[in-house]
Design a protein around this motif. Structure first.
Motif, mmCIF file in Angstrom:
data_model
loop_
_atom_site.group_PDB
_atom_site.id
_atom_site.type_symbol
_atom_site.label_atom_id
_atom_site.label_comp_id
_atom_site.label_asym_id
_atom_site.label_seq_id
_atom_site.Cartn_x
_atom_site.Cartn_y
_atom_site.Cartn_z
ATOM 1 N N GLY A 10 -6.269 13.760 -10.767
ATOM 2 C CA GLY A 10 -6.967 13.689 -9.528
ATOM 3 C C GLY A 10 -6.968 15.073 -8.624
ATOM 4 O O GLY A 10 -8.247 15.528 -7.659
ATOM 5 N N GLY A 11 -5.866 15.702 -8.198
ATOM 6 C CA GLY A 11 -6.121 16.646 -7.273
ATOM 7 C C GLY A 11 -6.731 17.883 -8.277
ATOM 8 O O GLY A 11 -7.345 18.347 -7.362
ATOM 9 N N VAL A 54 -11.533 20.154 5.079
ATOM 10 C CA VAL A 54 -10.253 19.961 5.758
ATOM 11 C C VAL A 54 -10.046 19.038 6.084
ATOM 12 O O VAL A 54 -8.739 18.238 5.896
ATOM 13 N N GLN A 55 -10.898 19.174 6.955
ATOM 14 C CA GLN A 55 -10.896 17.397 8.066
ATOM 15 C C GLN A 55 -11.339 16.061 6.727
ATOM 16 O O GLN A 55 -10.581 15.255 7.708
ATOM 17 N N LEU A 56 -12.247 15.998 5.860
ATOM 18 C CA LEU A 56 -12.115 15.376 5.307
ATOM 19 C C LEU A 56 -10.946 14.275 4.677
ATOM 20 O O LEU A 56 -10.609 13.409 4.359
ATOM 21 N N GLY A 57 -11.024 15.579 3.392
ATOM 22 C CA GLY A 57 -10.034 15.562 3.047
ATOM 23 C C GLY A 57 -8.210 14.659 3.364
ATOM 24 O O GLY A 57 -8.084 13.556 2.186
ATOM 25 N N THR A 58 -8.356 15.526 4.767
ATOM 26 C CA THR A 58 -6.839 15.107 4.936
ATOM 27 C C THR A 58 -7.033 13.565 5.789
ATOM 28 O O THR A 58 -6.263 12.607 5.334
ATOM 29 N N ALA A 59 -8.241 13.144 6.063
ATOM 30 C CA ALA A 59 -8.472 11.773 6.317
ATOM 31 C C ALA A 59 -8.548 10.676 5.414
ATOM 32 O O ALA A 59 -8.185 9.939 5.557
ATOM 33 N N LEU A 60 -9.583 10.989 4.425
ATOM 34 C CA LEU A 60 -9.644 10.279 3.438
ATOM 35 C C LEU A 60 -7.867 10.074 2.455
ATOM 36 O O LEU A 60 -8.141 8.643 1.741
ATOM 37 N N THR A 61 -7.069 10.376 2.138
ATOM 38 C CA THR A 61 -6.059 10.374 2.256
ATOM 39 C C THR A 61 -5.224 9.323 2.517
ATOM 40 O O THR A 61 -4.566 9.001 1.476
ATOM 41 N N LEU A 78 -4.925 8.369 -8.540
ATOM 42 C CA LEU A 78 -5.915 9.012 -8.553
ATOM 43 C C LEU A 78 -6.569 9.543 -7.533
ATOM 44 O O LEU A 78 -6.381 10.724 -7.520
ATOM 45 N N LEU A 79 -7.278 8.826 -6.814
ATOM 46 C CA LEU A 79 -7.843 8.807 -5.750
ATOM 47 C C LEU A 79 -7.067 9.484 -4.549
ATOM 48 O O LEU A 79 -7.876 11.018 -4.198
ATOM 49 N N ALA A 80 -5.842 9.236 -4.413
ATOM 50 C CA ALA A 80 -4.870 10.526 -3.666
ATOM 51 C C ALA A 80 -4.845 11.452 -3.537
ATOM 52 O O ALA A 80 -4.851 12.340 -2.890
ATOM 53 N N GLY A 81 -4.498 11.188 -5.120
ATOM 54 C CA GLY A 81 -4.510 13.120 -5.394
ATOM 55 C C GLY A 81 -5.920 13.765 -5.518
ATOM 56 O O GLY A 81 -5.761 14.795 -4.915
ATOM 57 N N ALA A 82 -7.118 13.166 -5.162
ATOM 58 C CA ALA A 82 -8.408 14.342 -5.591
ATOM 59 C C ALA A 82 -7.963 14.323 -4.142
ATOM 60 O O ALA A 82 -8.447 15.889 -3.150
ATOM 61 N N ALA A 83 -8.042 13.237 -2.243
ATOM 62 C CA ALA A 83 -8.153 13.283 -1.486
ATOM 63 C C ALA A 83 -7.038 14.751 -1.116
ATOM 64 O O ALA A 83 -8.343 14.786 -0.321
ATOM 65 N N LEU A 84 -6.405 14.030 -1.756
ATOM 66 C CA LEU A 84 -4.932 15.213 -1.027
ATOM 67 C C LEU A 84 -5.130 16.648 -1.482
ATOM 68 O O LEU A 84 -4.789 17.699 -0.132
ATOM 69 N N ASN A 85 -6.164 17.369 -2.175
ATOM 70 C CA ASN A 85 -6.757 18.479 -2.896
ATOM 71 C C ASN A 85 -7.724 18.445 -2.423
ATOM 72 O O ASN A 85 -8.229 20.323 -2.273
ATOM 73 N N VAL A 86 -8.434 17.670 -1.689
ATOM 74 C CA VAL A 86 -9.790 18.342 -1.593
ATOM 75 C C VAL A 86 -9.297 19.419 -0.414
ATOM 76 O O VAL A 86 -10.032 20.910 -0.466
#
Length: 416
Positions: free
Chosen positions: A268-269, A289-296, A317-325
């Motif tokens: 996901g990352g 940056v703000q969006l990805g951090t918030a979705l984590t 999978l979703l946590a990895g994606a959001a954290l790496n946005v």
């Protein structure tokens, strides 16, 4: 078909072709550094992949296991600012290949020795190799990427690919042969070091033609960005170290399912890193940056609260994606804040800030000792809230045309 519809179809097709061409161009410009980053960070990813097998095969406790993560972190974090300064001051063309080689040698040999101090020292040296690679490679990659965040995301995603491949490649051989199988991962580092040395020779003839970047370094927003990167690193380090153990010890899953959980998080990352670059080019660096951090935050909550062995894999999978946005975006944004110090900026955002998160690994180890791996995941979801607050203080950099960009060169050393 109406006139409007007829006019829209060719335009859409043209836009699609343009997007495809840009993607191809970005890959051609960045492929060497993306692949090198993948190989280098393979050895960072092997640390959390191998740690559970030191626990199972050698009988290490959670604190001792976290100590290995700490060793990798110390080796890769402490030298980063000094290496970044040196890269900006001197033409250290051999630093990236030397770093890849050392990263592979340290990690590859760690499973062959038995005394814990020797294992710890080899993991430390592997981290030092990572520290040597990131500033030099980050500076060269930015020269090739120019002002395209999508192109820079190819380089950053290479690191995510390396982390992803680590458990995918390591789990089967570690299950079959134990921690001694780390020796099988020596050849990729040595081969990539050789490729980088040859590519460096081709670049050397034109290195003097590059014009230095100019502009005003903005240290205040860079400090905020560094803090956001550290918060992201804390979450990444904690989850990558304990997500597999969470499946093994709390969900009572097999080693194969546990390895799949780590692979889902890291896979996901990769998607999040590439997607973050495209979002930043479209909507802006800071907003991404703000969006990805918030979705984590909701992704981590769902990961911890979802019952069963297989359903939580989706949220890994979703946590990895959001954290790496925000990952590639933070790298480029840092170099935009410090336009005259791209090596230093890369050393901090790719190295120091990312690695500092591992310094809290022993804290997570203590939590796991008393409450199990599920205790780590129970507190980890709240950490990104600090990143959300810090993200409010980030500012967009000035227009790119206010700075004189360096004359970029492709991996083969051709000036553009």
């Amino acid at each position: 078909m109406s006139r409007d519809t007829a006019g829209t179809a060719p335009a859409s097709a043209s836009a699609a072709r343009t997007g495809t061409a840009r993607t191809g161009t970005a890959w051609r410009r960045m492929r060497l550094w993306g692949l090198a980053h993948a190989v280098d960070d393979l050895y960072q990813g092997l640390v959390p992949a191998v740690v559970p097998y030191f626990v199972l095969d050698r009988g290490y406790g959670y604190v001792a296991a976290s100590g290995l993560t700490l060793a990798a972190t110390l080796g890769s974090s402490v030298p980063q600012p000094f290496i970044g300064l040196a890269v900006d001051r001197f033409a250290l063309t051999r630093l990236a290949p030397a770093g890849v080689a050392l990263a592979g040698l340290g990690l590859g040999l760690s499973g062959l020795v038995h005394p814990y101090p020797a294992v710890w020292l080899l993991v430390l040296l592997s981290g030092l190799g990572v520290a040597m690679f990131h500033p030099a490679a980050g500076k060269a990659a930015r020269e090739a990427a120019g002002d395209s965040t999508a192109a820079m995301s190819v380089f950053a995603a290479g690191g995510s690919v390396g982390f992803f491949l680590a458990p995918v490649l390591a789990t089967p051989v570690l299950v079959a042969w134990g921690v001694g199988a780390t020796a099988l991962f020596l050849p990729p580092a040595l081969l990539m070091a050789f490729v980088l040395v040859r590519a460096g020779r081709r670049r050397a003839a034109l290195a003097g033609a590059a014009r230095p970047r100019t502009g005003t370094d903005r240290w205040a927003p860079f400090a905020v960005l560094t803090a956001v990167s550290v918060v992201r690193s804390v979450v990444f380090s904690g989850l990558s170290t304990f997500v597999e153990l969470y499946w093994l010890r709390h969900l009572h899953a097999s080693q194969l399912v546990g390895g799949t959980a780590l692979a889902c998080f890291l896979g996901g990352g990769v998607a999040g890193t590439l997607g973050g670059g495209r979002l930043a080019d479209r909507f802006g660096l800071v907003r991404t940056v703000q969006l990805g951090t918030a979705l984590t935050v909701p992704a981590l909550l769902a990961l911890r609260l979802t019952p069963g062995q297989l359903p939580p894999l989706l949220f890994a999978l979703l946590a990895g994606a959001a954290l790496n946005v925000p990952f590639a975006v933070l790298v480029k944004l840092g170099q935009d804040y410090l336009p005259t110090r791209p090596g230093t900026a890369a050393g901090v955002t790719l190295g120091l800030a990312v690695s500092v998160g591992g310094l809290v690994a022993p804290v997570f180890g203590l939590i796991a000792e008393h409450h199990g791996p599920q205790g780590v995941l129970s507190v980890l979801w709240a950490v990104p809230l600090l990143g959300v607050a810090l993200g409010c203080f980030l500012v967009e950099p000035g227009p790119a045309d206010q700075r004189e960009p360096a004359r970029t060169m492709d991996p083969a050393g051709r000036s553009r």
